[in-house]
Scaffold this motif. Structure first.
Motif, mmCIF file in Angstrom:
data_model
loop_
_atom_site.group_PDB
_atom_site.id
_atom_site.type_symbol
_atom_site.label_atom_id
_atom_site.label_comp_id
_atom_site.label_asym_id
_atom_site.label_seq_id
_atom_site.Cartn_x
_atom_site.Cartn_y
_atom_site.Cartn_z
ATOM 1 N N PHE A 114 0.833 -1.195 0.000
ATOM 2 C CA PHE A 114 0.000 0.000 0.000
ATOM 3 C C PHE A 114 0.874 1.255 0.000
ATOM 4 N N LEU A 115 1.965 1.217 0.762
ATOM 5 C CA LEU A 115 2.868 2.369 0.839
ATOM 6 C C LEU A 115 3.700 2.530 -0.426
ATOM 7 N N GLY A 116 3.957 1.430 -1.130
ATOM 8 C CA GLY A 116 4.772 1.477 -2.334
ATOM 9 C C GLY A 116 6.260 1.419 -2.017
ATOM 10 N N ALA A 117 7.069 1.594 -3.062
ATOM 11 C CA ALA A 117 8.524 1.534 -2.895
ATOM 12 C C ALA A 117 8.984 2.724 -2.072
ATOM 13 N N PRO A 118 9.956 2.555 -1.210
ATOM 14 C CA PRO A 118 10.727 1.348 -0.900
ATOM 15 C C PRO A 118 10.117 0.498 0.210
ATOM 16 N N ALA A 119 8.996 0.944 0.809
ATOM 17 C CA ALA A 119 8.403 0.236 1.955
ATOM 18 C C ALA A 119 8.014 -1.197 1.606
ATOM 19 N N VAL A 120 7.600 -1.432 0.378
ATOM 20 C CA VAL A 120 7.146 -2.758 -0.021
ATOM 21 C C VAL A 120 8.245 -3.803 0.171
ATOM 22 N N TRP A 121 9.498 -3.380 0.150
ATOM 23 C CA TRP A 121 10.605 -4.321 0.362
ATOM 24 C C TRP A 121 11.264 -4.125 1.724
ATOM 25 N N ILE A 122 11.279 -2.910 2.220
ATOM 26 C CA ILE A 122 11.942 -2.651 3.503
ATOM 27 C C ILE A 122 11.188 -3.301 4.666
ATOM 28 N N LEU A 123 9.875 -3.127 4.725
ATOM 29 C CA LEU A 123 9.115 -3.661 5.859
ATOM 30 C C LEU A 123 9.197 -5.183 5.970
ATOM 31 N N PRO A 124 9.074 -5.933 4.847
ATOM 32 C CA PRO A 124 9.204 -7.389 4.952
ATOM 33 C C PRO A 124 10.631 -7.864 5.234
ATOM 34 N N VAL A 125 11.603 -6.985 5.167
ATOM 35 C CA VAL A 125 12.965 -7.336 5.568
ATOM 36 C C VAL A 125 13.164 -6.992 7.043
ATOM 37 N N VAL A 126 12.660 -5.829 7.459
ATOM 38 C CA VAL A 126 12.794 -5.400 8.854
ATOM 39 C C VAL A 126 12.130 -6.409 9.785
ATOM 40 N N PHE A 127 10.925 -6.856 9.424
ATOM 41 C CA PHE A 127 10.172 -7.727 10.330
ATOM 42 C C PHE A 127 10.955 -8.990 10.693
ATOM 43 N N PRO A 128 11.415 -9.811 9.740
ATOM 44 C CA PRO A 128 12.116 -11.037 10.146
ATOM 45 C C PRO A 128 13.463 -10.774 10.812
ATOM 46 N N LEU A 129 14.143 -9.694 10.436
ATOM 47 C CA LEU A 129 15.410 -9.384 11.091
ATOM 48 C C LEU A 129 15.206 -9.087 12.572
ATOM 49 N N VAL A 130 14.254 -8.221 12.874
ATOM 50 C CA VAL A 130 13.988 -7.881 14.273
ATOM 51 C C VAL A 130 13.349 -9.067 14.993
ATOM 52 N N MET A 131 12.525 -9.823 14.276
ATOM 53 C CA MET A 131 11.905 -11.000 14.854
ATOM 54 C C MET A 131 12.964 -11.986 15.349
ATOM 55 N N ALA A 132 14.052 -12.097 14.630
ATOM 56 C CA ALA A 132 15.136 -12.994 15.044
ATOM 57 C C ALA A 132 15.719 -12.558 16.391
ATOM 58 N N PHE A 133 15.862 -11.249 16.602
ATOM 59 C CA PHE A 133 16.346 -10.754 17.892
ATOM 60 C C PHE A 133 15.340 -11.067 19.005
ATOM 61 N N GLY A 134 14.055 -10.920 18.702
ATOM 62 C CA GLY A 134 13.029 -11.275 19.671
ATOM 63 C C GLY A 134 13.077 -12.755 20.024
ATOM 64 N N ALA A 135 13.347 -13.596 19.012
ATOM 65 C CA ALA A 135 13.450 -15.040 19.249
ATOM 66 C C ALA A 135 14.619 -15.356 20.171
ATOM 67 N N VAL A 136 15.748 -14.685 19.961
ATOM 68 C CA VAL A 136 16.915 -14.901 20.831
ATOM 69 C C VAL A 136 16.571 -14.516 22.269
ATOM 70 N N ALA A 137 15.860 -13.391 22.431
ATOM 71 C CA ALA A 137 15.446 -12.972 23.781
ATOM 72 C C ALA A 137 14.556 -14.037 24.415
#
Length: 194
Positions: free
Chosen positions: A57-80
């Motif tokens: 909905f937001l368009g470029a670059p959000a269409v690719w940035i948000l789906p990259v940010v989520f799993p990267l930060v999610m991995a840190f949450g998993a470690v916690a």
């Protein structure tokens, strides 16, 4: 095809049992357990599809940035979660992620990309933590993490695929309507109705 995939995901959102994803049971080996964990709970499915939808909905670059940010930060949450670092209100944070992201889509909220990344990343911590705390003791942690990151990415792609419809006026209405369904699903989970 994209709308069919998204419709299937939405149907699954309303028929999956959240308790299944938060039971801690392993389904097969590490990769299989990790891969199935996000897709066995509609609360996870709704939020992860919403990330892709909002990005589209937001368009470029959000269409690719948000789906990259989520799993990267999610991995840190998993470690916690694996380390047992206490983070309060995990289930509430997971439910709120669907509510907030759904509302962002419904009302076509378009903040700066860094604000979007902070919102998505904040919710990713809760999802990752749930994955980490429910790591079955009998599986390989690395394979489990790879599995839940891959399935998360696929759920984001489902959201992006449907979200591409925003290029057309009727598609914008459909995407915003899907955001409403996601927000509603989050409210249902938050209130404990499901």
């Amino acid at each position: 095809m994209a709308s069919g995939l998204f419709l299937s995901a939405l149907v699954y959102c309303f028929t999956a049992f959240a308790a299944h994803a938060h039971s801690g049971d392993g389904y097969g080996g590490g990769f299989v357990a990790g891969f199935t964990h996000p897709i066995l709970g509609w609360d996870h499915v709704a939020a992860m599809v919403a990330v892709g939808l909002w990005g589209a909905f937001l368009g470029a670059p959000a269409v690719w940035i948000l789906p990259v940010v989520f799993p990267l930060v999610m991995a840190f949450g998993a470690v916690a979660g694996i380390l047992g670092i206490p983070i309060p209100a995990i289930e509430t944070g997971i439910a709120l992620s669907a509510v907030v992201l759904g509302i962002m889509i419904v009302f076509a909220v378009k903040p700066p990309i860094w604000v979007c990344a902070v919102i998505v990343g904040s919710f990713a911590v809760f999802h990752g933590y749930a994955h980490g705390t429910e790591l079955p003791t009998t599986v390989n942690a690395f394979a489990y993490a790879v599995g839940f990151v891959v399935s998360t990415g696929l759920l984001h792609l489902i959201g992006i695929s449907f979200g591409i419809l925003v290029r057309w006026p009727a598609g914008r209405i459909a995407v915003r309507g899907a955001g409403g369904l996601i927000a509603f699903a989050g409210i249902v989970f938050l209130t404990g109705v499901a």
